[in-house]
Motif scaffolding. Structure first.
Motif, PDB file in Angstrom:
ATOM      1  N   GLU A 133       0.827  -1.215   0.000  1.00 41.51           N
ATOM      2  CA  GLU A 133       0.000   0.000   0.000  1.00 41.51           C
ATOM      3  C   GLU A 133       0.857   1.259   0.000  1.00 41.51           C
ATOM      4  O   GLU A 133       1.997   1.254   0.460  1.00 41.51           O
ATOM      5  N   HIS A 134       0.258   2.343  -0.482  1.00 47.09           N
ATOM      6  CA  HIS A 134       0.842   3.656  -0.210  1.00 47.09           C
ATOM      7  C   HIS A 134       0.206   4.148   1.089  1.00 47.09           C
ATOM      8  O   HIS A 134      -0.940   3.802   1.398  1.00 47.09           O
ATOM      9  N   VAL A 135       0.952   4.904   1.868  1.00 46.92           N
ATOM     10  CA  VAL A 135       0.493   5.278   3.210  1.00 46.92           C
ATOM     11  C   VAL A 135       0.761   6.759   3.485  1.00 46.92           C
ATOM     12  O   VAL A 135       1.489   7.426   2.748  1.00 46.92           O
ATOM     13  N   ARG A 136       0.170   7.227   4.583  1.00 51.59           N
ATOM     14  CA  ARG A 136       0.418   8.610   5.013  1.00 51.59           C
ATOM     15  C   ARG A 136       1.849   8.720   5.517  1.00 51.59           C
ATOM     16  O   ARG A 136       2.310   7.903   6.298  1.00 51.59           O
ATOM     17  N   LEU A 137       2.534   9.737   5.047  1.00 47.80           N
ATOM     18  CA  LEU A 137       3.909   9.959   5.465  1.00 47.80           C
ATOM     19  C   LEU A 137       3.967  10.480   6.890  1.00 47.80           C
ATOM     20  O   LEU A 137       3.150  11.320   7.289  1.00 47.80           O
ATOM     21  N   ASN A 138       4.929   9.989   7.636  1.00 51.64           N
ATOM     22  CA  ASN A 138       5.138  10.462   9.005  1.00 51.64           C
ATOM     23  C   ASN A 138       6.063  11.679   8.956  1.00 51.64           C
ATOM     24  O   ASN A 138       7.210  11.643   9.408  1.00 51.64           O
ATOM     25  N   HIS A 139       5.556  12.733   8.343  1.00 53.28           N
ATOM     26  CA  HIS A 139       6.327  13.963   8.140  1.00 53.28           C
ATOM     27  C   HIS A 139       5.369  15.121   8.377  1.00 53.28           C
ATOM     28  O   HIS A 139       4.268  15.143   7.823  1.00 53.28           O
ATOM     29  N   LEU A 140       5.795  16.067   9.176  1.00 51.35           N
ATOM     30  CA  LEU A 140       4.916  17.164   9.585  1.00 51.35           C
ATOM     31  C   LEU A 140       4.272  17.876   8.394  1.00 51.35           C
ATOM     32  O   LEU A 140       3.061  18.064   8.355  1.00 51.35           O
ATOM     33  N   VAL A 141       5.063  18.227   7.403  1.00 53.37           N
ATOM     34  CA  VAL A 141       4.547  18.986   6.255  1.00 53.37           C
ATOM     35  C   VAL A 141       3.936  18.069   5.205  1.00 53.37           C
ATOM     36  O   VAL A 141       2.804  18.278   4.762  1.00 53.37           O
ATOM     37  N   LEU A 142       4.677  17.031   4.796  1.00 54.27           N
ATOM     38  CA  LEU A 142       4.200  16.172   3.712  1.00 54.27           C
ATOM     39  C   LEU A 142       2.943  15.398   4.101  1.00 54.27           C
ATOM     40  O   LEU A 142       2.050  15.203   3.276  1.00 54.27           O
ATOM     41  N   GLY A 143       2.858  14.953   5.351  1.00 56.37           N
ATOM     42  CA  GLY A 143       1.649  14.285   5.815  1.00 56.37           C
ATOM     43  C   GLY A 143       0.437  15.203   5.753  1.00 56.37           C
ATOM     44  O   GLY A 143      -0.655  14.797   5.354  1.00 56.37           O
ATOM     45  N   LYS A 144       0.637  16.469   6.128  1.00 53.96           N
ATOM     46  CA  LYS A 144      -0.457  17.459   6.064  1.00 53.96           C
ATOM     47  C   LYS A 144      -0.875  17.723   4.620  1.00 53.96           C
ATOM     48  O   LYS A 144      -2.064  17.913   4.332  1.00 53.96           O
ATOM     49  N   ILE A 145       0.093  17.726   3.706  1.00 57.37           N
ATOM     50  CA  ILE A 145      -0.232  17.912   2.289  1.00 57.37           C
ATOM     51  C   ILE A 145      -1.087  16.743   1.798  1.00 57.37           C
ATOM     52  O   ILE A 145      -2.066  16.935   1.067  1.00 57.37           O
ATOM     53  N   GLN A 146      -0.734  15.514   2.214  1.00 54.64           N
ATOM     54  CA  GLN A 146      -1.559  14.362   1.849  1.00 54.64           C
ATOM     55  C   GLN A 146      -2.977  14.513   2.393  1.00 54.64           C
ATOM     56  O   GLN A 146      -3.950  14.216   1.697  1.00 54.64           O
ATOM     57  N   ASP A 147      -3.112  14.965   3.637  1.00 53.06           N
ATOM     58  CA  ASP A 147      -4.440  15.195   4.232  1.00 53.06           C
ATOM     59  C   ASP A 147      -5.226  16.205   3.405  1.00 53.06           C
ATOM     60  O   ASP A 147      -6.416  16.025   3.139  1.00 53.06           O
ATOM     61  N   TRP A 148      -4.556  17.266   3.019  1.00 47.35           N
ATOM     62  CA  TRP A 148      -5.203  18.356   2.284  1.00 47.35           C
ATOM     63  C   TRP A 148      -5.625  17.904   0.877  1.00 47.35           C
ATOM     64  O   TRP A 148      -6.683  18.267   0.391  1.00 47.35           O
ATOM     65  N   LEU A 149      -4.784  17.084   0.232  1.00 49.92           N
ATOM     66  CA  LEU A 149      -5.074  16.637  -1.136  1.00 49.92           C
ATOM     67  C   LEU A 149      -6.101  15.507  -1.221  1.00 49.92           C
ATOM     68  O   LEU A 149      -6.735  15.325  -2.260  1.00 49.92           O
ATOM     69  N   THR A 150      -6.255  14.756  -0.144  1.00 52.24           N
ATOM     70  CA  THR A 150      -7.086  13.544  -0.194  1.00 52.24           C
ATOM     71  C   THR A 150      -8.508  13.772  -0.689  1.00 52.24           C
ATOM     72  O   THR A 150      -8.987  12.999  -1.535  1.00 52.24           O
ATOM     73  N   PRO A 151      -9.248  14.800  -0.234  1.00 53.27           N
ATOM     74  CA  PRO A 151     -10.628  14.954  -0.741  1.00 53.27           C
ATOM     75  C   PRO A 151     -10.713  15.081  -2.268  1.00 53.27           C
ATOM     76  O   PRO A 151     -11.587  14.481  -2.900  1.00 53.27           O
ATOM     77  N   CYS A 184      10.531   4.152  -1.245  1.00 56.82           N
ATOM     78  CA  CYS A 184      10.230   5.478  -1.802  1.00 56.82           C
ATOM     79  C   CYS A 184      10.006   6.481  -0.680  1.00 56.82           C
ATOM     80  O   CYS A 184       8.967   7.142  -0.629  1.00 56.82           O
ATOM     81  N   ARG A 185      11.005   6.545   0.208  1.00 52.59           N
ATOM     82  CA  ARG A 185      10.975   7.487   1.342  1.00 52.59           C
ATOM     83  C   ARG A 185       9.748   7.293   2.219  1.00 52.59           C
ATOM     84  O   ARG A 185       9.106   8.243   2.644  1.00 52.59           O
ATOM     85  N   GLU A 186       9.394   6.016   2.402  1.00 54.91           N
ATOM     86  CA  GLU A 186       8.315   5.579   3.286  1.00 54.91           C
ATOM     87  C   GLU A 186       6.914   5.877   2.767  1.00 54.91           C
ATOM     88  O   GLU A 186       5.939   5.794   3.494  1.00 54.91           O
ATOM     89  N   LEU A 187       6.807   6.199   1.470  1.00 53.35           N
ATOM     90  CA  LEU A 187       5.488   6.423   0.874  1.00 53.35           C
ATOM     91  C   LEU A 187       4.767   5.094   0.635  1.00 53.35           C
ATOM     92  O   LEU A 187       3.549   5.018   0.710  1.00 53.35           O
TER      93      LEU A 187
END
Length: 196
Positions: A133-151, A184-187
């Motif tokens: 699977e691809h997963v949420r990154l455990n990174h303060l900024v990149l994880g938030k970007i994934q949250d924002w893009l998901t919808p 892939c950097r934990e993606l």
């Protein structure tokens, strides 16, 4: 949009399949043995990688992707039965399968915890769960970007969530995680699990 995405999925994914995913699938699916259940077979991209399975039952809820799976099932080296189905409500008896496979699918299932509970039910006690699977990154900024893009991403890519913590969900479903490999950097995450 769903029809276009499903129709051209293999073409869109071809660069990733060639460079990264094909190698991951081959290695992961070499561990699928005995009677195998694949949830969300999509276009049947996994089918050519089954070498040691006695039999594969592949479920897919989308009719267009199911059609593509049927074509690839005929070309496989092991017997593969492709059927319509929903991982959240599996029509199989308890303790039916030796191995259960899910690749790039838990991101799209509306209730992955419910699907994992069903997987837990139909897997034999000594069985193996194989997940990529691809997963949420455990990174303060990149994880938030994934949250924002998901919808928006969900609408474009047939319900795909960019920000799921699949490893945590697997552990909460009562599985014992035997091995994880991130890339892939934990993606992307490969999980091998068993019933506790």
């Amino acid at each position: 949009m769903d029809k276009l995405f499903n129709k051209y999925y293999d073409r869109l994914m071809q660069p990733l399949e060639t460079k990264i995913f094909g190698r991951i699938r081959k290695q992961l699916l070499s561990k699928a043995k005995g009677k195998v259940l694949e949830i969300g077979s999509g276009t049947g991209i996994n089918f050519l990688y089954y070498e040691f399975a006695d039999q594969v039952i592949a479920i897919e809820p989308d009719p267009m992707m199911l059609e593509q799976s049927l074509i690839k099932a005929r070309e496989a080296t092991v017997p593969i039965e492709v059927v319509p189905g929903d991982a959240q409500k599996l029509p199989y008896p308890t303790n039916s399968f030796d191995s259960i496979v899910g690749t790039l699918v838990l991101c799209t299932i509306p209730d992955p915890a419910k699907a994992l509970a069903e997987i837990h039910r139909v897997c034999k006690p000594e069985g193996t769960i194989l997940i990529f699977e691809h997963v949420r990154l455990n990174h303060l900024v990149l994880g938030k970007i994934q949250d924002w893009l998901t919808p928006v991403w969900k609408r474009l890519c047939v319900g795909c969530h960019l920000n799921r913590n699949t490893l945590e969900t697997v552990e909460q479903a009562g599985f014992r995680v035997v091995q994880t490999t991130s890339m892939c950097r934990e993606l992307f995450l490969v999980i091998e699990a068993r019933i506790k």
